[in-house]
Design an enzyme around this catalytic site. Structure first.
Site, PDB file in Angstrom:
ATOM      1  N   HIS A  35       0.879  -1.181   0.000  1.00 17.69           N
ATOM      2  CA  HIS A  35       0.000   0.000   0.000  1.00 17.69           C
ATOM      3  C   HIS A  35       0.919   1.235   0.000  1.00 17.69           C
ATOM      4  O   HIS A  35       2.030   1.183   0.538  1.00 17.69           O
ATOM      5  CB  HIS A  35      -0.837  -0.038   1.280  1.00 17.69           C
ATOM      6  CG  HIS A  35      -1.860   1.049   1.396  1.00 17.69           C
ATOM      7  ND1 HIS A  35      -1.538   2.323   1.808  1.00 17.69           N
ATOM      8  CD2 HIS A  35      -3.194   1.056   1.171  1.00 17.69           C
ATOM      9  CE1 HIS A  35      -2.638   3.062   1.830  1.00 17.69           C
ATOM     10  NE2 HIS A  35      -3.659   2.319   1.452  1.00 17.69           N
ATOM     11  N   LYS A  71      -9.817  -0.721  10.827  1.00 19.46           N
ATOM     12  CA  LYS A  71      -9.921  -1.925   9.995  1.00 19.46           C
ATOM     13  C   LYS A  71     -10.211  -3.159  10.849  1.00 19.46           C
ATOM     14  O   LYS A  71     -10.418  -4.240  10.340  1.00 19.46           O
ATOM     15  CB  LYS A  71      -8.642  -2.122   9.195  1.00 19.46           C
ATOM     16  CG  LYS A  71      -8.447  -1.032   8.139  1.00 19.46           C
ATOM     17  CD  LYS A  71      -7.435  -1.426   7.118  1.00 19.46           C
ATOM     18  CE  LYS A  71      -6.858  -0.232   6.393  1.00 19.46           C
ATOM     19  NZ  LYS A  71      -7.722   0.255   5.319  1.00 19.46           N
ATOM     20  N   CYS A 114      -4.761   2.288  -3.699  1.00 21.70           N
ATOM     21  CA  CYS A 114      -3.517   2.847  -3.135  1.00 21.70           C
ATOM     22  C   CYS A 114      -2.374   1.841  -3.230  1.00 21.70           C
ATOM     23  O   CYS A 114      -1.543   1.745  -2.303  1.00 21.70           O
ATOM     24  CB  CYS A 114      -3.693   3.306  -1.687  1.00 21.70           C
ATOM     25  SG  CYS A 114      -4.913   4.576  -1.508  1.00 21.70           S
ATOM     26  N   GLN A 119      -4.005  -4.886   7.136  1.00 24.48           N
ATOM     27  CA  GLN A 119      -5.036  -5.799   6.618  1.00 24.48           C
ATOM     28  C   GLN A 119      -5.063  -7.129   7.372  1.00 24.48           C
ATOM     29  O   GLN A 119      -5.851  -8.008   7.023  1.00 24.48           O
ATOM     30  CB  GLN A 119      -4.801  -6.088   5.127  1.00 24.48           C
ATOM     31  CG  GLN A 119      -5.009  -4.895   4.226  1.00 24.48           C
ATOM     32  CD  GLN A 119      -6.454  -4.414   4.204  1.00 24.48           C
ATOM     33  OE1 GLN A 119      -7.387  -5.150   4.528  1.00 24.48           O
ATOM     34  NE2 GLN A 119      -6.656  -3.172   3.828  1.00 24.48           N
ATOM     35  N   ASP A 155       3.626  -4.145   8.122  1.00 23.93           N
ATOM     36  CA  ASP A 155       2.398  -3.353   7.995  1.00 23.93           C
ATOM     37  C   ASP A 155       1.227  -4.332   8.105  1.00 23.93           C
ATOM     38  O   ASP A 155       0.900  -5.040   7.160  1.00 23.93           O
ATOM     39  CB  ASP A 155       2.408  -2.632   6.647  1.00 23.93           C
ATOM     40  CG  ASP A 155       1.062  -1.979   6.332  1.00 23.93           C
ATOM     41  OD1 ASP A 155       0.159  -2.051   7.177  1.00 23.93           O
ATOM     42  OD2 ASP A 155       0.935  -1.401   5.232  1.00 23.93           O
TER      43      ASP A 155
HETATM   44  N1  7TS Z   1      -1.407  -0.546   4.798  1.00 24.01           N
HETATM   45  C1  7TS Z   1      -2.310  -1.324   4.184  1.00 24.01           C
HETATM   46  C2  7TS Z   1      -1.923  -2.707   3.791  1.00 24.01           C
HETATM   47  C3  7TS Z   1      -3.598  -0.842   3.956  1.00 24.01           C
HETATM   48  O1  7TS Z   1      -4.490  -1.629   3.363  1.00 24.01           O
HETATM   49  C4  7TS Z   1      -3.931   0.479   4.354  1.00 24.01           C
HETATM   50  C5  7TS Z   1      -5.273   1.068   4.045  1.00 24.01           C
HETATM   51  C6  7TS Z   1      -2.966   1.227   5.018  1.00 24.01           C
HETATM   52  C7  7TS Z   1      -1.708   0.696   5.219  1.00 24.01           C
HETATM   53  C8  7TS Z   1      -3.248   2.596   5.537  1.00 24.01           C
HETATM   54  O2  7TS Z   1      -4.106   2.505   6.607  1.00 24.01           O
HETATM   55  P1  7TS Z   1      -4.658   3.838   7.322  1.00 24.01           P
HETATM   56  O3  7TS Z   1      -5.678   3.332   8.262  1.00 24.01           O
HETATM   57  O4  7TS Z   1      -3.505   4.469   8.000  1.00 24.01           O
HETATM   58  O5  7TS Z   1      -5.219   4.687   6.226  1.00 24.01           O
HETATM   59  N2  7TS Z   1      -5.963   0.434   3.010  1.00 24.01           N
HETATM   60  C9  7TS Z   1      -7.073   0.880   2.371  1.00 24.01           C
HETATM   61  C10 7TS Z   1      -7.719   0.163   1.372  1.00 24.01           C
HETATM   62  O6  7TS Z   1      -7.357  -0.944   0.960  1.00 24.01           O
HETATM   63  N3  7TS Z   1      -8.781   0.840   0.947  1.00 24.01           N
HETATM   64  O7  7TS Z   1      -8.870   1.980   1.648  1.00 24.01           O
HETATM   65  C11 7TS Z   1      -7.802   2.011   2.544  1.00 24.01           C
END
Ligand code: 7TS
Length: 420
Positions: free
Chosen positions: A137, A240, A378, A217, A214
């Protein structure tokens, strides 16, 4: 046994939990969108929140809203206690060694930036190398690009094969005594690939490189034990894992966090300030400058309680079954191409449909009450690998049902009819 009867059998398998009761715990799921019952399949973007999370947040604001770590009054003591109890729940959830290793941040993005800037910027130079992967991501790419610009360190990446799996032989070739940081996603948000992170961590440690995982997910689908993994840092987001937005976790090994300078300066991260200098607070407060997201942390603690009650084993098993069911039905749709066919996969059905743009698929599905995400997710390098601009992505959680997948498949079929 033919394919169809196989599918029916899967549908009737007993669950490790009461699905009807669980769905009742999520008020948002029971609504009509565009004249149809909502089918929420955008869980990888953000997950929905159970009542106990909503209640915990409301209770905080109604009954003991107060700032933490400062007041001697009862409300402040209660808020501090609840905030620190949430930290303890997170510590137990990921099996960190101590509360000092659990830092509340804004989300996975902030956790990764914190490590890049506090750990990376203070220890890397132009002879050093950072390894990420083609699956990441953007939140696990851009902070390392910035760090590379700031320090002169070289950024390298592990490529993927056409199933969307990391090529470990290539990783082996990238590793050297110059490798200082390896940053890898636990599960790909675009494809659902579960990466062999234990192997990746062990290989990095042979070169004394530090590893950040990371886990944005991962934590809602599979159990995570940071001590068993022996990762140096682990990042994830509250929203999430059925918790609120604006809160997340950075886990770091105490020995590393101890040596790292603060990421931000402000209240609560200090022991003493004069006009000339500051003595920083102990872990984990050194990294929590300013009033934190108190209700968010409390909500995240409640979300962890909820997940623990169902059990991640039960969740994984059910979600794998849902994904198999969706895969089998989708494989019967001509013109549908799966993007991401890793052997180790979870909860994500990413696909293209011949001759139809994913955004059009998203719009038609929305008219049927179905929420999916379309676009590059992303993860533009993943799209580049498959030479496509975007995919349609249905992502599952434990509250989704086989019937919802039937609705999804029917709607995908409808897209074909509309466009042909
Ligand atoms: N890393 C991964 C693997 C992610 O899927 C996401 C967000 C992030 C980091 C960032 O997370 P945040 O909570 O700090 O924004 N992924 C997604 C997605 O798949 N669709 O919308 C956000």
């Amino acid at each position: 046994m033919n394919k169809k009867s196989n599918i029916v059998q899967q549908k009737n398998q007993p669950l490790g939990f009461d699905l009807k009761k669980i769905r009742n715990d999520f008020p948002i799921l029971h609504q009509i969108i565009n004249g149809k019952p909502l089918v929420y399949l955008d869980n990888a973007a953000t997950s929905q929140k159970p009542k106990n999370v909503l209640d915990a947040i409301e209770k905080y604001y109604r009954e003991y809203n107060s700032n933490i770590h400062r007041g001697v009054h009862t409300l402040s003591e209660n808020a501090t206690e609840a905030y620190e109890l949430a930290r303890l729940k997170v510590k137990n959830f990921i099996n960190a060694q101590s509360n000092k290793e659990v830092i509340f941040v804004r989300g996975a993005t902030e956790a990764i930036n914190l490590v890049a800037q506090s750990f990376g910027r203070n220890s890397l130079n132009e002879n050093d190398e950072i390894i990420i992967t083609e699956l990441e991501h953007h939140a696990n790419i851009v902070p390392w690009q910035l760090l590379s610009e700031q320090t002169g360190a070289t950024l390298k990446f592990i490529p993927i094969n056409d199933n969307g799996e990391l090529i470990i032989e290539e990783y082996k070739k990238l590793l050297s005594k110059n490798t200082k940081i390896v940053a890898v996603g636990h599960i790909s948000n675009a494809l659902g690939t579960i990466n062999p992170i234990k192997t990746i961590i062990n290989m990095a440690h042979e070169y004394e490189a530090k590893v950040l995982i990371d886990g944005a997910q991962a934590t809602s689908h599979i159990s995570v034990d940071v001590q068993k993994l022996d990762c140096d840092f682990y990042a994830f987001s509250g929203h999430k894992i059925f918790g609120p937005t604006g809160v997340g976790i950075l886990y770091g090994k105490e020995v590393l966090l101890e040596k790292m300078p603060p990421y931000q300066g402000g209240g609560d991260m200090i022991k003493m300030v004069t006009m000339m200098e500051t003595q920083y607070n102990d872990l984990p407060y050194k990294f929590e400058a300013g009033t934190p997201n108190i209700s968010g942390a409390i909500g995240l603690g409640a979300a962890i309680d909820y997940v623990n009650e169902i059990g991640l084993e039960n969740i994984s098993q059910y979600e794998n079954e849902l994904l198999n069911y969706a895969n089998q039905l989708a494989s019967e749709i001509t013109g549908l191409k799966f993007i991401g066919t890793a052997k180790q996969k979870t909860s994500i059905l990413s696909f293209t449909l011949k001759g139809i743009h994913p955004h059009d698929i998203g719009t038609i599905l929305n008219n049927e009450g179905i929420a999916i995400r379309t676009g590059h997710h992303c993860a533009m390098p993943v799209m580049e690998h498959f030479k496509i601009p975007a995919t349609s992505r249905a992502s599952f959680a434990f509250y989704n049902t086989h019937e919802e997948i039937d609705v999804l498949i029917k709607a995908i079929d409808k897209c074909k009819k509309v466009f042909n």
